[in-house]
Design a protein around this motif. Structure first.
Motif, mmCIF file in Angstrom:
data_model
loop_
_atom_site.group_PDB
_atom_site.id
_atom_site.type_symbol
_atom_site.label_atom_id
_atom_site.label_comp_id
_atom_site.label_asym_id
_atom_site.label_seq_id
_atom_site.Cartn_x
_atom_site.Cartn_y
_atom_site.Cartn_z
ATOM 1 N N VAL A 1 -1.121 13.596 -19.535
ATOM 2 C CA VAL A 1 -2.183 12.642 -19.908
ATOM 3 C C VAL A 1 -3.173 12.506 -18.757
ATOM 4 N N LEU A 2 -2.650 12.350 -17.534
ATOM 5 C CA LEU A 2 -3.534 12.220 -16.366
ATOM 6 C C LEU A 2 -4.425 13.445 -16.222
ATOM 7 N N ASP A 3 -3.870 14.614 -16.528
ATOM 8 C CA ASP A 3 -4.622 15.863 -16.348
ATOM 9 C C ASP A 3 -5.801 15.996 -17.314
ATOM 10 N N LEU A 4 -5.876 15.105 -18.285
ATOM 11 C CA LEU A 4 -7.037 15.121 -19.199
ATOM 12 C C LEU A 4 -8.295 14.626 -18.502
ATOM 13 N N PHE A 5 -8.111 13.986 -17.330
ATOM 14 C CA PHE A 5 -9.241 13.373 -16.622
ATOM 15 C C PHE A 5 -9.367 13.972 -15.217
ATOM 16 N N GLU A 6 -10.610 14.098 -14.753
ATOM 17 C CA GLU A 6 -10.820 14.493 -13.360
ATOM 18 C C GLU A 6 -10.286 13.371 -12.463
ATOM 19 N N PRO A 7 -9.867 13.729 -11.227
ATOM 20 C CA PRO A 7 -9.262 12.697 -10.363
ATOM 21 C C PRO A 7 -10.095 11.423 -10.231
ATOM 22 N N LYS A 8 -11.386 11.537 -10.019
ATOM 23 C CA LYS A 8 -12.204 10.332 -9.816
ATOM 24 C C LYS A 8 -12.494 9.600 -11.121
ATOM 25 N N LYS A 9 -11.944 10.115 -12.221
ATOM 26 C CA LYS A 9 -12.149 9.447 -13.508
ATOM 27 C C LYS A 9 -10.834 8.903 -14.067
ATOM 28 N N ARG A 10 -9.812 8.883 -13.241
ATOM 29 C CA ARG A 10 -8.555 8.237 -13.632
ATOM 30 C C ARG A 10 -8.136 7.342 -12.475
ATOM 31 N N LEU A 11 -8.276 6.048 -12.677
ATOM 32 C CA LEU A 11 -8.175 5.105 -11.568
ATOM 33 C C LEU A 11 -7.208 3.973 -11.869
ATOM 34 N N ASN A 12 -6.640 3.432 -10.783
ATOM 35 C CA ASN A 12 -5.811 2.227 -10.907
ATOM 36 C C ASN A 12 -6.438 1.117 -10.074
ATOM 37 N N ILE A 13 -6.491 -0.077 -10.652
ATOM 38 C CA ILE A 13 -6.966 -1.264 -9.926
ATOM 39 C C ILE A 13 -5.710 -1.980 -9.445
ATOM 40 N N HIS A 14 -5.486 -1.977 -8.143
ATOM 41 C CA HIS A 14 -4.208 -2.466 -7.615
ATOM 42 C C HIS A 14 -4.429 -3.673 -6.703
ATOM 43 N N ALA A 15 -3.687 -4.728 -6.985
ATOM 44 C CA ALA A 15 -3.870 -5.979 -6.233
ATOM 45 C C ALA A 15 -3.003 -6.027 -4.976
ATOM 46 N N THR A 16 -3.076 -4.983 -4.149
ATOM 47 C CA THR A 16 -2.613 -5.073 -2.760
ATOM 48 C C THR A 16 -3.459 -4.121 -1.944
ATOM 49 N N TYR A 17 -3.345 -4.268 -0.645
ATOM 50 C CA TYR A 17 -4.087 -3.408 0.265
ATOM 51 C C TYR A 17 -3.182 -2.218 0.591
ATOM 52 N N LEU A 18 -3.276 -1.176 -0.226
ATOM 53 C CA LEU A 18 -2.403 -0.005 -0.040
ATOM 54 C C LEU A 18 -2.635 0.635 1.332
ATOM 55 N N PRO A 19 -1.615 1.160 1.994
ATOM 56 C CA PRO A 19 -0.310 1.507 1.420
ATOM 57 C C PRO A 19 0.685 0.350 1.327
ATOM 58 N N PHE A 20 0.265 -0.861 1.646
ATOM 59 C CA PHE A 20 1.192 -1.981 1.559
ATOM 60 C C PHE A 20 1.334 -2.447 0.117
ATOM 61 N N GLY A 21 2.543 -2.840 -0.251
ATOM 62 C CA GLY A 21 2.735 -3.510 -1.531
ATOM 63 C C GLY A 21 2.684 -2.594 -2.730
ATOM 64 N N LYS A 22 3.463 -1.527 -2.699
ATOM 65 C CA LYS A 22 3.551 -0.672 -3.891
ATOM 66 C C LYS A 22 4.594 -1.237 -4.840
ATOM 67 N N GLY A 23 4.385 -1.012 -6.109
ATOM 68 C CA GLY A 23 5.404 -1.374 -7.095
ATOM 69 C C GLY A 23 5.290 -2.800 -7.590
ATOM 70 N N ILE A 24 6.455 -3.408 -7.818
ATOM 71 C CA ILE A 24 6.548 -4.728 -8.453
ATOM 72 C C ILE A 24 6.676 -5.805 -7.373
ATOM 73 N N GLY A 25 6.236 -7.011 -7.696
ATOM 74 C CA GLY A 25 6.422 -8.127 -6.761
ATOM 75 C C GLY A 25 5.601 -7.972 -5.501
ATOM 76 N N THR A 26 4.426 -7.406 -5.652
ATOM 77 C CA THR A 26 3.639 -7.023 -4.487
ATOM 78 C C THR A 26 3.112 -8.209 -3.685
ATOM 79 N N ALA A 27 2.730 -9.281 -4.370
ATOM 80 C CA ALA A 27 2.210 -10.448 -3.650
ATOM 81 C C ALA A 27 3.318 -11.069 -2.813
ATOM 82 N N LEU A 28 4.499 -11.177 -3.405
ATOM 83 C CA LEU A 28 5.645 -11.728 -2.681
ATOM 84 C C LEU A 28 5.971 -10.861 -1.466
ATOM 85 N N PHE A 29 5.983 -9.558 -1.684
ATOM 86 C CA PHE A 29 6.255 -8.619 -0.590
ATOM 87 C C PHE A 29 5.284 -8.837 0.567
ATOM 88 N N SER A 30 4.007 -8.992 0.229
ATOM 89 C CA SER A 30 2.969 -9.066 1.261
ATOM 90 C C SER A 30 3.068 -10.336 2.099
#
Lengths: 131, 207
Positions: free
Chosen positions: B57-86
């Motif tokens: 499914v991802l390969d249907l889109f060019e890299p810059k056209k498949r995006l995630n909006i993530h509510a942590t400052y990566l690389p910190f806080g991957k996965g679940i419970g990210t606010a608590l982790f931070s």
């Protein structure tokens, strides 16, 4: 309610509830690759910290260069039944009295510093030494 | 007009849709299985979408056209419970727009923004909602550049320890807090200090 201290090893033989060891496994991932386990052989005090009638933590103390270093293992299930700053203040006062420390001798409480990047811990207790 | 498939829970995607609907055609969904014509979209964007998306499914889109909006400052806080982790393991807090890869939260970063440190009296729940809005606003503010694929990407730093907290781990830690998700940031910091004390004790003393 006050904090009291006992040197009775009997109290330390009781296992704390399982949640403590479960959470130790989670926090272990933050330190494993940095630090090899380094047990201290020269513990001069092994005590239990009580709050009212509950054992809320274990306290071990060692000395180095005439300073006193405290290691505290709080029981997490009671974490919010007392004021943490008050408990740490009581620990320092207890060590000062127990060993009749002079003003030139410092008492430090040891804690791992988990912060990374620009992460800032909330106002941390002034006598806590990050390791 | 570009068409965008926006995946995630309604309460998160609708805020974004309302802000950018004049610039693009937005289709919101909370489940990929509802869709059988994904390739017709120009962009795939996820926001709080907690399911893994297959590589084909991802390969249907060019890299810059498949995006995630993530509510942590990566690389910190991957996965679940990210606010608590931070907060428990204090790190820079902020939001990230990154390229979707099959590995969760691992893709190259297109843009990031740092948030102000939380007020000690703010509850985790309040912080989380403020944080989610911050992440959505980062996407909205950069939307023109995203549409034009103008943003340069960078690879996530491997310098920091970025453990993944499972949902079980997060819930176990939350169970210790006096008001679970309505506990204040100050109480989470107290728990953080307690964990720091235990960790130092465990390294140097035997039970």
């Amino acid at each position: 309610m006050t904090f009291t201290f006992t040197k009775d090893k009997y109290n330390n033989c009781h296992k704390a509830s399982a949640i403590n060891s479960q959470i130790d496994q989670i926090i272990k991932i933050m330190t494993d690759s940095i630090n090899e386990r380094q047990p201290i052989e020269s513990i001069i005090l092994d005590a239990t910290i009580w709050h009212d009638q509950t054992r809320v933590a274990r306290l071990c103390v060692y000395t180095s260069n005439s300073n006193f270093y405290c290691l505290i293992s709080p029981r997490l299930e009671f974490a919010f039944s007392y004021n943490l700053t008050e408990m740490l203040t009581n620990v320092i006062n207890y060590i000062r009295q127990e060993f009749s420390l002079t003003t030139q001798q410092n008492v430090f409480i040891l804690a791992h510093d988990f912060s990374q990047g620009d992460g800032r811990l909330a106002p941390i207790f002034s006598s806590i030494k990050a390791i | 007009m570009a068409s965008i498939l926006l995946l995630g829970p309604d309460w998160r995607t609708h805020y974004i849709r309302d802000a950018i609907s004049s610039k693009a055609s937005i289709f919101c969904a909370d489940n990929l299985s509802q869709l059988d014509d994904i390739e017709k979209f120009d962009f795939l964007v996820t926001c709080g979408f907690d399911k893994r998306i297959k590589k084909d499914v991802l390969d249907l889109f060019e890299p810059k056209k498949r995006l995630n909006i993530h509510a942590t400052y990566l690389p910190f806080g991957k996965g679940i419970g990210t606010a608590l982790f931070s907060l428990l393991f204090p790190v820079t807090i902020g939001s990230t727009i990154h390229i979707l890869r099959p590995q969760i939260d691992q893709g190259e970063i297109l843009t990031q923004s740092i948030m102000d440190p939380p007020d000690l009296n703010e509850t985790q729940r309040q912080l989380y909602h403020r944080w989610v809005k911050h992440a959505a606003d980062l996407f909205i503010d950069n939307f023109d550049s995203i549409l034009n694929c103008d943003l340069e990407y960078c690879i996530q730093s491997a310098e920091f320890k970025t453990p993944y907290l499972s949902r079980n781990d997060s819930e176990l830690l939350v169970s210790l807090l006096p008001k679970t998700w309505d506990s204040t940031v100050e109480q989470v910091y107290d728990l953080s200090l307690l964990l720091s004390l235990r960790s130092a004790f465990n390294e140097k003393c035997t039970e």
